[in-house]
Design a protein around this motif. Structure first.
Motif, PDB file in Angstrom:
ATOM      1  N   GLN A 204      -2.382  17.256   0.592  1.00  0.00           N
ATOM      2  CA  GLN A 204      -1.464  17.607  -0.493  1.00  0.00           C
ATOM      3  C   GLN A 204      -2.197  18.241  -1.671  1.00  0.00           C
ATOM      4  O   GLN A 204      -1.602  18.490  -2.708  1.00  0.00           O
ATOM      5  N   GLY A 205      -3.500  18.463  -1.523  1.00  0.00           N
ATOM      6  CA  GLY A 205      -4.257  19.152  -2.553  1.00  0.00           C
ATOM      7  C   GLY A 205      -5.010  18.255  -3.520  1.00  0.00           C
ATOM      8  O   GLY A 205      -5.564  18.747  -4.497  1.00  0.00           O
ATOM      9  N   THR A 206      -5.058  16.969  -3.281  1.00  0.00           N
ATOM     10  CA  THR A 206      -5.787  16.051  -4.149  1.00  0.00           C
ATOM     11  C   THR A 206      -7.204  15.886  -3.622  1.00  0.00           C
ATOM     12  O   THR A 206      -7.405  15.586  -2.446  1.00  0.00           O
ATOM     13  N   HIS A 207      -8.186  16.100  -4.491  1.00  0.00           N
ATOM     14  CA  HIS A 207      -9.581  15.868  -4.122  1.00  0.00           C
ATOM     15  C   HIS A 207      -9.872  14.386  -4.327  1.00  0.00           C
ATOM     16  O   HIS A 207      -9.737  13.867  -5.440  1.00  0.00           O
ATOM     17  N   VAL A 208     -10.249  13.694  -3.265  1.00  0.00           N
ATOM     18  CA  VAL A 208     -10.472  12.247  -3.319  1.00  0.00           C
ATOM     19  C   VAL A 208     -11.946  11.957  -3.090  1.00  0.00           C
ATOM     20  O   VAL A 208     -12.563  12.484  -2.166  1.00  0.00           O
TER      21      VAL A 208
ATOM     22  N   LEU B 205       0.825  -1.205   0.000  1.00  0.00           N
ATOM     23  CA  LEU B 205       0.000   0.000   0.000  1.00  0.00           C
ATOM     24  C   LEU B 205       0.862   1.259   0.000  1.00  0.00           C
ATOM     25  O   LEU B 205       0.568   2.227  -0.692  1.00  0.00           O
ATOM     26  N   LYS B 206       1.936   1.232   0.772  1.00  0.00           N
ATOM     27  CA  LYS B 206       2.826   2.394   0.830  1.00  0.00           C
ATOM     28  C   LYS B 206       3.488   2.636  -0.528  1.00  0.00           C
ATOM     29  O   LYS B 206       3.617   3.776  -0.971  1.00  0.00           O
ATOM     30  N   GLN B 207       3.894   1.553  -1.212  1.00  0.00           N
ATOM     31  CA  GLN B 207       4.496   1.701  -2.541  1.00  0.00           C
ATOM     32  C   GLN B 207       3.489   2.308  -3.513  1.00  0.00           C
ATOM     33  O   GLN B 207       3.830   3.215  -4.274  1.00  0.00           O
ATOM     34  N   ASN B 208       2.243   1.830  -3.468  1.00  0.00           N
ATOM     35  CA  ASN B 208       1.204   2.375  -4.343  1.00  0.00           C
ATOM     36  C   ASN B 208       0.924   3.839  -4.003  1.00  0.00           C
ATOM     37  O   ASN B 208       0.735   4.664  -4.888  1.00  0.00           O
ATOM     38  N   PHE B 209       0.886   4.137  -2.718  1.00  0.00           N
ATOM     39  CA  PHE B 209       0.651   5.513  -2.297  1.00  0.00           C
ATOM     40  C   PHE B 209       1.754   6.428  -2.822  1.00  0.00           C
ATOM     41  O   PHE B 209       1.478   7.511  -3.319  1.00  0.00           O
ATOM     42  N   ASN B 210       2.989   5.977  -2.721  1.00  0.00           N
ATOM     43  CA  ASN B 210       4.111   6.792  -3.202  1.00  0.00           C
ATOM     44  C   ASN B 210       4.041   7.006  -4.711  1.00  0.00           C
ATOM     45  O   ASN B 210       4.372   8.076  -5.207  1.00  0.00           O
ATOM     46  N   LYS B 211       3.612   5.973  -5.462  1.00  0.00           N
ATOM     47  CA  LYS B 211       3.463   6.119  -6.916  1.00  0.00           C
ATOM     48  C   LYS B 211       2.438   7.192  -7.238  1.00  0.00           C
ATOM     49  O   LYS B 211       2.642   8.038  -8.106  1.00  0.00           O
ATOM     50  N   ILE B 212       1.304   7.147  -6.542  1.00  0.00           N
ATOM     51  CA  ILE B 212       0.233   8.109  -6.797  1.00  0.00           C
ATOM     52  C   ILE B 212       0.662   9.498  -6.350  1.00  0.00           C
ATOM     53  O   ILE B 212       0.395  10.489  -7.012  1.00  0.00           O
ATOM     54  N   ASN B 213       1.348   9.565  -5.237  1.00  0.00           N
ATOM     55  CA  ASN B 213       1.817  10.839  -4.702  1.00  0.00           C
ATOM     56  C   ASN B 213       2.755  11.530  -5.684  1.00  0.00           C
ATOM     57  O   ASN B 213       2.731  12.744  -5.829  1.00  0.00           O
ATOM     58  N   CYS B 214       3.587  10.767  -6.366  1.00  0.00           N
ATOM     59  CA  CYS B 214       4.542  11.331  -7.332  1.00  0.00           C
ATOM     60  C   CYS B 214       3.852  11.892  -8.574  1.00  0.00           C
ATOM     61  O   CYS B 214       4.399  12.733  -9.261  1.00  0.00           O
ATOM     62  N   GLN B 215       2.656  11.415  -8.866  1.00  0.00           N
ATOM     63  CA  GLN B 215       1.969  11.825 -10.089  1.00  0.00           C
ATOM     64  C   GLN B 215       1.269  13.175  -9.962  1.00  0.00           C
ATOM     65  O   GLN B 215       0.810  13.721 -10.950  1.00  0.00           O
ATOM     66  N   GLN B 216       1.155  13.710  -8.760  1.00  0.00           N
ATOM     67  CA  GLN B 216       0.520  15.010  -8.546  1.00  0.00           C
ATOM     68  C   GLN B 216      -0.864  15.061  -9.198  1.00  0.00           C
ATOM     69  O   GLN B 216      -1.163  15.923 -10.016  1.00  0.00           O
ATOM     70  N   ILE B 217      -1.715  14.110  -8.839  1.00  0.00           N
ATOM     71  CA  ILE B 217      -3.079  14.047  -9.366  1.00  0.00           C
ATOM     72  C   ILE B 217      -3.945  15.051  -8.611  1.00  0.00           C
ATOM     73  O   ILE B 217      -3.917  15.094  -7.392  1.00  0.00           O
ATOM     74  N   SER B 218      -4.743  15.849  -9.352  1.00  0.00           N
ATOM     75  CA  SER B 218      -5.583  16.847  -8.687  1.00  0.00           C
ATOM     76  C   SER B 218      -6.880  16.230  -8.164  1.00  0.00           C
ATOM     77  O   SER B 218      -7.388  16.647  -7.127  1.00  0.00           O
ATOM     78  N   THR B 219      -7.434  15.257  -8.887  1.00  0.00           N
ATOM     79  CA  THR B 219      -8.617  14.547  -8.408  1.00  0.00           C
ATOM     80  C   THR B 219      -8.386  13.046  -8.566  1.00  0.00           C
ATOM     81  O   THR B 219      -7.782  12.597  -9.536  1.00  0.00           O
ATOM     82  N   LEU B 220      -8.861  12.306  -7.582  1.00  0.00           N
ATOM     83  CA  LEU B 220      -8.690  10.862  -7.583  1.00  0.00           C
ATOM     84  C   LEU B 220      -9.983  10.218  -7.116  1.00  0.00           C
ATOM     85  O   LEU B 220     -10.560  10.617  -6.109  1.00  0.00           O
ATOM     86  N   THR B 221     -10.444   9.229  -7.879  1.00  0.00           N
ATOM     87  CA  THR B 221     -11.621   8.462  -7.502  1.00  0.00           C
ATOM     88  C   THR B 221     -11.168   7.085  -7.052  1.00  0.00           C
ATOM     89  O   THR B 221     -10.451   6.397  -7.778  1.00  0.00           O
TER      90      THR B 221
ATOM     91  N   HIS C  60      -6.797  11.255   3.789  1.00  0.00           N
ATOM     92  CA  HIS C  60      -6.456  12.479   4.511  1.00  0.00           C
ATOM     93  C   HIS C  60      -5.112  13.039   4.045  1.00  0.00           C
ATOM     94  O   HIS C  60      -4.973  14.252   3.815  1.00  0.00           O
ATOM     95  N   GLN C  61      -4.122  12.179   3.885  1.00  0.00           N
ATOM     96  CA  GLN C  61      -2.804  12.625   3.421  1.00  0.00           C
ATOM     97  C   GLN C  61      -2.883  13.200   2.009  1.00  0.00           C
ATOM     98  O   GLN C  61      -2.272  14.234   1.707  1.00  0.00           O
TER      99      GLN C  61
END
Length: 146
Positions: free
Chosen positions: A79-83, A36-52, A74-75
């Motif tokens: 960082q500015g991503t609307h989830v 999960l942490k690896q996946n989170f880091n991948k998504i975090n690097c992409q600077q996605i503004s909205t995520l479903t 929450h994290q």
């Protein structure tokens, strides 16, 4: 433990970078924190503004799974991503909402104040004086009672 019960995150296909599928058992036994942490880091690097988050493939969820999901959302929000959550069952949504309400009531722990220079020396000196005072009190009581 089979792969079907382990928690995972996956992009539904290679083209949708703003939709993520949550799969498996989001339980204490099923959570694979490292993955999960690896996946989170991948998504975090992409600077996605909205995520479903498509949670329709979650097979089980307990408080630890809801907490993990909440912390992650929450994290990302900080960082500015609307989830947004999609497909969370009624039962799991109630659990997630309960965790969310409880987490919002928690207060941050106070940070320990660090002292430098003279303040640090003064604090240590006062601490030593209090120890000497306590020791002398102990000696005096033993002398009187002895």
């Amino acid at each position: 433990m089979s792969n079907a019960t382990i928690t995972s995150l996956a992009f539904p296909d290679g083209t949708q970078k703003n939709k993520l599928r949550c799969q498996g058992a989001w339980t204490l036994a099923g959570i694979n924190s490292k993955a999960l942490k690896q996946n989170f880091n991948k998504i975090n690097c992409q600077q996605i503004s909205t995520l479903t988050l498509d949670t329709s493939d979650i097979t089980a969820m307990d408080t630890s799974g809801a907490w993990q999901l909440y912390q992650w959302i929450h994290q990302l929000s900080e960082q500015g991503t609307h989830v947004s959550l999609l497909g969370l069952s009624e039962e799991y949504r109630a659990l997630f909402t309960g965790v969310q309400k409880t987490a919002k009531q928690l207060q941050k722990l106070p940070t320990r104040q660090t002292y430098t220079g003279l303040a640090r020396l003064g604090k240590k000196t006062i601490g030593q004086l209090l120890e000497v005072q306590s020791f002398l009190r102990f000696i005096g009581k033993n002398f009187i009672n002895g």
